[in-house]
Design a protein around this motif. Structure first.
Motif, short mmCIF file in Angstrom:
data_model
loop_
_atom_site.label_atom_id
_atom_site.label_comp_id
_atom_site.label_asym_id
_atom_site.label_seq_id
_atom_site.Cartn_x
_atom_site.Cartn_y
_atom_site.Cartn_z
N THR A 182 65.81 41.30 22.90
CA THR A 182 66.79 40.74 23.83
C THR A 182 66.39 41.17 25.24
OG1 THR A 182 68.32 42.62 23.68
CG2 THR A 182 68.68 40.77 22.17
N VAL A 183 66.83 40.38 26.20
CA VAL A 183 66.41 40.56 27.59
C VAL A 183 67.55 41.18 28.39
CG1 VAL A 183 65.62 39.32 29.65
CG2 VAL A 183 64.95 38.52 27.37
N ALA A 184 67.23 42.23 29.15
CA ALA A 184 68.23 42.83 30.06
C ALA A 184 68.37 41.88 31.24
CB ALA A 184 67.76 44.20 30.51
N THR A 185 69.29 40.95 31.12
CA THR A 185 69.30 39.82 32.06
C THR A 185 69.66 40.23 33.48
OG1 THR A 185 71.46 39.36 31.16
CG2 THR A 185 69.68 37.94 30.44
N ASP A 186 70.30 41.40 33.65
CA ASP A 186 70.65 41.80 35.01
C ASP A 186 69.41 42.22 35.81
OD1 ASP A 186 70.64 43.92 33.14
OD2 ASP A 186 71.59 45.25 34.59
N THR A 187 68.28 42.35 35.12
CA THR A 187 67.06 42.75 35.85
C THR A 187 66.14 41.57 36.13
OG1 THR A 187 65.83 43.16 33.82
CG2 THR A 187 67.08 45.02 34.71
N VAL A 188 66.52 40.39 35.67
CA VAL A 188 65.65 39.21 35.83
C VAL A 188 66.40 38.15 36.63
CG1 VAL A 188 64.30 37.44 34.62
CG2 VAL A 188 64.72 39.65 33.52
N ALA A 189 65.85 37.73 37.75
CA ALA A 189 66.49 36.65 38.51
C ALA A 189 66.11 35.32 37.86
CB ALA A 189 66.02 36.67 39.95
N PRO A 190 67.07 34.40 37.69
CA PRO A 190 66.72 33.11 37.09
C PRO A 190 65.79 32.33 38.01
CG PRO A 190 69.00 33.10 37.89
CD PRO A 190 68.46 34.48 38.13
N THR A 191 64.57 32.06 37.55
CA THR A 191 63.57 31.43 38.42
C THR A 191 62.92 30.26 37.69
OG1 THR A 191 63.08 33.68 39.13
CG2 THR A 191 61.59 31.97 39.89
N PRO A 192 63.12 29.04 38.18
CA PRO A 192 62.48 27.88 37.54
C PRO A 192 60.96 27.98 37.63
CG PRO A 192 64.18 27.18 39.09
CD PRO A 192 63.96 28.65 39.32
N ALA A 193 60.28 27.27 36.74
CA ALA A 193 58.81 27.22 36.78
C ALA A 193 58.37 26.47 38.03
CB ALA A 193 58.30 26.52 35.53
N GLY A 194 57.11 26.65 38.42
CA GLY A 194 56.61 25.96 39.60
C GLY A 194 56.77 24.45 39.49
N ALA A 195 56.44 23.92 38.31
CA ALA A 195 56.60 22.48 38.08
C ALA A 195 57.33 22.30 36.75
CB ALA A 195 55.23 21.82 38.01
N PRO A 196 58.25 21.33 36.66
CA PRO A 196 58.98 21.16 35.40
C PRO A 196 58.05 20.76 34.25
CG PRO A 196 59.58 19.43 36.98
CD PRO A 196 58.65 20.37 37.68
N ALA A 197 58.40 21.18 33.05
CA ALA A 197 57.62 20.81 31.87
C ALA A 197 58.13 19.47 31.34
CB ALA A 197 57.78 21.88 30.80
N THR A 198 57.32 18.84 30.53
CA THR A 198 57.79 17.65 29.82
C THR A 198 58.46 18.14 28.55
OG1 THR A 198 55.93 16.43 30.69
CG2 THR A 198 57.08 15.44 28.81
N LEU A 199 59.77 17.85 28.46
CA LEU A 199 60.57 18.41 27.37
C LEU A 199 60.66 17.43 26.21
CD1 LEU A 199 62.59 20.69 26.46
CD2 LEU A 199 64.39 19.26 27.45
N THR A 200 60.30 17.90 25.03
CA THR A 200 60.52 17.09 23.83
C THR A 200 61.69 17.71 23.07
OG1 THR A 200 58.15 16.70 23.72
CG2 THR A 200 59.42 16.19 21.74
N VAL A 201 62.67 16.87 22.74
CA VAL A 201 63.86 17.37 22.05
C VAL A 201 63.77 17.00 20.58
CG1 VAL A 201 66.38 17.27 21.94
CG2 VAL A 201 65.22 17.12 24.16
N HIS A 202 63.95 17.99 19.71
CA HIS A 202 63.89 17.77 18.26
C HIS A 202 65.28 18.06 17.68
CE1 HIS A 202 59.43 18.38 18.64
NE2 HIS A 202 59.82 19.26 19.56
N ALA A 203 65.77 17.16 16.84
CA ALA A 203 67.01 17.47 16.11
C ALA A 203 66.60 18.36 14.94
CB ALA A 203 67.65 16.20 15.60
#
Ligand SMILES: Cc1cc2nc3c(=O)[nH]c(=O)nc-3n(C[C@H](O)[C@H](O)[C@H](O)COP(=O)(O)OP(=O)(O)OC[C@H]3O[C@@H](n4cnc5c(N)ncnc54)[C@H](O)[C@@H]3O)c2cc1C
Length: 336
Positions: free
Chosen positions: A164-185
């Motif tokens: 698990t990630v100690a989220t208070d130590t990580v700032a939410p930062t988007p990637a430089g360029a968005p990925a192409t997202l494939t959604v699977h049910a």
């Protein structure tokens, strides 16, 4: 390799804590690795243009596996862990991560028990040991101990690595360029008893802002004096677009519900402003609010420990200071 991350929803969007966990996951992933997400929610939540789908793509997720409520309604920690175990083996994940939230921690603990792998909680960094080195197949991790007061260097030998990630130590930062997202049910495969513990309903928050993600938190402690003393704090929080958080004394006394508790055994908050009223600043409380950008204390005791963490302090009776602040903000609103 694949890094798989549990993404929790906050309404229909990806929870802020999960965006922080995804930021961490992206740092963990080596170039060429897949970043996959498991999302328990309606199929539409990731459909084209949906807020959560756009967020996942922005954070670099290439494959999202949606487990629809029709198949798995509500929150069922063991069932969620079973699904993650299945997805980890289906995707060949060598790391499975989640935010160190109540749910993330509970599900990952179950996943550890199901897979027989160790689970490292509250990590602030994780890196695979170099291939060919003595520690090949191991993870070098740094994680918080004692509610973040200590950092531990550790080696995690597990496949997949569970953390698990100690989220208070990580700032939410988007990637430089968005990925192409494939959604699977993803149809869940569950075992008998996986749904024995299941929360089917949760109380909807009035303002839609959670304590963990609020920009402003108005904190109240024993100094508030009782359940009735919170009305001015509520009013102030509303005026500032924030929420009320409390100390453990307040929840132990039954003045406010535990979900509002800030601290080691409550919620960790990361607001721009934490206004701590009638709170002494015990170490267990500070463990939950130390990541606030600015702390302002209102306390009648000039020697209260909270003052050593606060940027500004008002030494005085909160029953006078808070109503005066509310009046001043309202007057400013009228004259604007
Ligand atoms: C294992 C463990 C886990 C814990 N986890 C948590 C946790 O998650 N969160 C947490 O908060 N605590 C936690 N605690 C409890 C913690 O140690 C403290 O007891 C608690 O935080 C104190 O709450 P408080 O500041 O409201 O009360 P107090 O320590 O009693 O402080 C009250 C403050 O209010 C001030 N005050 C009084 N009247 C007024 C007034 N009229 N105007 C202005 N100021 C006033 C006083 O000067 C004082 O500073 C934990 C303890 C243990 C042992």
């Amino acid at each position: 390799m694949t890094v798989l991350c549990l993404v929790e929803l906050d309404g229909t969007g990806a929870a802020d804590a999960s965006l922080r966990a995804l930021t961490f996951a992206r740092e963990v992933a080596a170039p060429g690795d897949q970043l996959a997400a498991a999302v328990f929610g309606e199929a539409g939540v990731l459909a084209g243009g949906a807020q959560a789908g756009e967020a996942l793509a922005a954070y670099g997720v290439t494959d999202a596996y949606v487990i629809e409520p029709g198949q798995l309604a509500g929150y069922a920690p063991l069932a969620w862990a079973r699904v993650l175990a299945g997805l980890a083996s289906q995707t060949g994940a060598d790391a499975v991560l989640a935010a160190g939230t109540d749910r993330g921690s509970e599900v990952m603990a179950h996943l550890g028990a199901l897979t027989g792998q160790p689970m490292a909680a509250n990590c602030v960094s994780a890196a695979r040991s170099a291939p060919g080195s003595d520690g090949a197949g191991m993870w070098q991790i740094v994680r918080q101990r004692w509610a973040g007061l200590l950092l531990e260097d550790a080696v995690l030998e597990a496949s997949p690595a569970l953390a698990t990630v100690a989220t208070d130590t990580v700032a939410p930062t988007p990637a430089g360029a968005p990925a192409t997202l494939t959604v699977h049910a993803h149809p869940p495969e569950l075992a008998d008893g996986d749904l024995a513990v299941r929360a089917t309903e949760s109380v909807t928050r009035s303002g839609g802002v959670s304590l963990a993600t609020a920009r402003v938190v108005v904190g109240g402690g024993r100094g508030v004096g009782g359940p009735d003393g919170f009305a001015p704090l509520e009013e102030l929080a509303k005026l500032l677009g924030g929420v009320v958080g409390v100390s453990r004394v307040v929840t132990s006394e039954g003045w406010r519900p535990h979900k509002q508790q800030v601290g080691q055994t409550g919620t960790k908050i990361t607001p721009e402003l934490y206004l701590a009223c009638g709170i002494s600043g015990a170490i267990q409380h500070i463990a939950g609010c130390a990541s606030a950008k600015h702390i302002v204390a209102v306390n009648s005791d000039a020697a209260a420990p909270i003052l050593s963490h606060a940027e500004y302090a008002v030494i005085g009776d909160l029953h006078k200071v808070i109503p005066a602040l509310v009046d001043a903000i309202k007057a400013r609103g009228r004259s604007a």
